[in-house]
Design a protein around this motif. Structure first.
Motif, PDB file in Angstrom:
ATOM      1  N   HIS A  88       0.850  -1.189   0.000  1.00 43.67           N
ATOM      2  CA  HIS A  88       0.000   0.000   0.000  1.00 43.67           C
ATOM      3  C   HIS A  88       0.889   1.244   0.000  1.00 43.67           C
ATOM      4  N   SER A 129      -3.355   1.143  -3.950  1.00 44.16           N
ATOM      5  CA  SER A 129      -3.404  -0.213  -3.426  1.00 44.16           C
ATOM      6  C   SER A 129      -4.311  -1.067  -4.301  1.00 44.16           C
ATOM      7  N   ASP A 130      -3.978  -2.352  -4.397  1.00 45.81           N
ATOM      8  CA  ASP A 130      -4.837  -3.293  -5.112  1.00 45.81           C
ATOM      9  C   ASP A 130      -6.014  -3.746  -4.260  1.00 45.81           C
ATOM     10  N   ASP A 131      -5.917  -3.533  -2.956  1.00 46.17           N
ATOM     11  CA  ASP A 131      -6.960  -3.970  -2.025  1.00 46.17           C
ATOM     12  C   ASP A 131      -8.011  -2.866  -1.899  1.00 46.17           C
ATOM     13  N   GLN A 132      -9.096  -2.994  -2.639  1.00 48.83           N
ATOM     14  CA  GLN A 132     -10.107  -1.948  -2.673  1.00 48.83           C
ATOM     15  C   GLN A 132     -10.771  -1.738  -1.307  1.00 48.83           C
ATOM     16  N   GLU A 133     -11.071  -2.819  -0.609  1.00 46.22           N
ATOM     17  CA  GLU A 133     -11.738  -2.698   0.690  1.00 46.22           C
ATOM     18  C   GLU A 133     -10.832  -2.018   1.709  1.00 46.22           C
ATOM     19  N   TRP A 134      -9.558  -2.414   1.765  1.00 44.29           N
ATOM     20  CA  TRP A 134      -8.619  -1.797   2.691  1.00 44.29           C
ATOM     21  C   TRP A 134      -8.473  -0.313   2.398  1.00 44.29           C
ATOM     22  N   LYS A 135      -8.403   0.006   1.138  1.00 47.93           N
ATOM     23  CA  LYS A 135      -8.196   1.385   0.707  1.00 47.93           C
ATOM     24  C   LYS A 135      -9.365   2.281   1.135  1.00 47.93           C
ATOM     25  N   GLU A 156      -6.282   1.724  -9.344  1.00 42.91           N
ATOM     26  CA  GLU A 156      -5.758   1.393  -8.014  1.00 42.91           C
ATOM     27  C   GLU A 156      -5.539   2.628  -7.140  1.00 42.91           C
ATOM     28  N   SER A 197     -17.116  -4.056   6.527  1.00 39.94           N
ATOM     29  CA  SER A 197     -16.277  -2.898   6.217  1.00 39.94           C
ATOM     30  C   SER A 197     -17.083  -1.600   6.254  1.00 39.94           C
TER      31      SER A 197
END
Length: 413
Positions: free
Chosen positions: A275, A297-303, A333, A366
């Motif tokens: 990230h 980031s590739d992690d959409q939910e985390w972002k 991203e 989330s």
């Protein structure tokens, strides 16, 4: 384009219940406290207050102090009891001194307008069916437009922003005399981005007075550079609807931008577990701190779960005003943010950007309500690896904070 409205997410925060003191007592206590604090002898930063405030007589100070003592005494005697109409009318008549922006809760920038005199006094009003709405003051610093709205008269049964929850997810109702709609146009164009509009966000903020509210326009944009969302000068037209009154309250107000600001290009990045957080720019005005940043980031939910705080070099956390995020069209991203905080009490030599993930009441979700600790505060998991500290020009920012209507050469008479 995917978008994230930080203001809407913030409304999900839970807050502890207020002390069980009658609303009328509590509101008038807070107003008189604010008025007392505005007097020269109570000010720590009185060296740049307006001369008109410095000239408050000792007799008036005594009367105001006596009013405050009266309210505290009444509050102590009544406790949780109902306030009689006679007492209520007396409490409503306690005067306030100076700018109504002093009633802004958790917004140091607006509160300091009492000292600086940078708010524009406009005194617009409209009256229907015995109720008068007024816009006595506003301020536009090139980032946000803040507008005071007050209400006077009969035919009201609650606060100006009160709503009655109907439960089961249905639309709230409004008590008689409360604002149920607020529409705004700038130079005849809508603010919501539709039909060649200005693409702004409108929100209402409560104050310590049930008959006073602050409406605020902020940009619905996360562009890669600072640009004023509105012209330097324009005509604001508002149309306000009150529950129980058929005819809308319409007012037109001239607005001008306060040009004082300091901008700094930062371009600092931190990375952690794939990230990347980048702080691009930060901008200061006498009332607002604005920053542009991005999360890659590739992690959409985390972002989308990531939140931010801004700290000064004394360990003070700046109050959050609002924010907006949107995905870069050519780079899915990357999520860009335009985030607004209040101004600082004193100019710092450095500022720290912190990123954190708030805990949720439901750990598997989330979205929804944030988990709170025993003090009613959101539980935050800070990510130290994404922390960004950067120096700023302390002397320049302090000079910015000391700008007033007098040093700027305004004629407020």
């Amino acid at each position: 384009m995917n978008q994230r409205d930080l203001d809407q997410e913030l409304r999900e925060l839970g807050k502890a219940n207020a002390d069980k003191v009658p609303d009328m007592i509590r509101h008038r206590q807070e107003e008189v406290y604010a008025a007392l604090e505005s007097l020269p002898m109570m000010q720590k930063r009185s060296h740049h207050r307006k001369k008109s405030v410095r000239s408050v007589s000792l007799v008036y100070r005594f009367l105001l102090t006596a009013a405050a003592v009266m309210i505290v005494a009444i509050g102590s005697l009544l406790g949780g009891a109902t306030v009689s109409p006679t007492i209520a009318a007396s409490l409503q008549s306690v005067p306030l001194i100076g700018s109504l922006f002093k009633l802004a809760a958790d917004d140091l920038g607006l509160q300091t307008l009492e000292e600086s005199g940078l708010a524009d006094v406009v005194e617009a009003s409209a009256t229907h069916d015995g109720i008068t709405l007024r816009i006595p003051e506003l301020v536009y610093d090139g980032i946000r437009l803040s507008i005071i709205v007050t209400r006077d008269g009969e035919k009201r049964s609650g606060g100006i922003l009160d709503q009655i929850s109907t439960g089961n997810g249905t639309k709230s109702k409004y008590p008689k005399g409360a604002i149920h709609s607020f529409d705004a146009q700038i130079d005849g164009r809508p603010i919501d981005g539709q039909d060649n509009g200005w693409n702004m966000v409108l929100k209402a903020k409560r104050t310590s007075d049930p008959n006073t509210a602050i409406y605020e326009l902020t940009p619905r944009s996360a562009s890669q550079q600072f640009t004023s969302a509105l012209p330097d000068a324009f005509t604001l037209t508002v149309q306000i609807g009150l529950e129980g009154i058929e005819e809308p309250f319409v007012m037109e107000i001239p607005v001008r931008q306060q040009h004082a600001k300091v901008m700094s290009t930062i371009q600092k990045s931190r990375e952690w577990r794939g990230h990347k957080l980048t702080l691009s720019e930060i901008q200061f005005t006498p009332i607002t701190t604005q920053m542009l940043l991005s999360v890659d980031s590739d992690d959409q939910e985390w972002k989308r779960r990531l939140w931010f705080e801004l700290w000064d070099d004394r360990g003070n956390v700046l109050g959050f005003i609002g924010g907006y995020g949107e995905h870069e069209t050519r780079h899915a991203e990357e999520l860009r943010y335009n985030v607004l905080f209040e101004r600082m009490a004193k100019a710092p030599s450095s500022i720290k950007l912190k990123a954190f993930l708030p805990e949720m009441e439901d750990p598997t979700s989330s979205s929804g309500h944030f988990k709170l600790n025993e003090r009613g505060e959101v539980i935050k998991n800070y990510i130290n690896e994404l922390e960004i500290t950067f120096p700023v020009d302390q002397a320049v920012i302090q000079k910015l904070y000391e700008i007033s209507s007098e040093t700027r050469g305004d004629d407020k008479s």
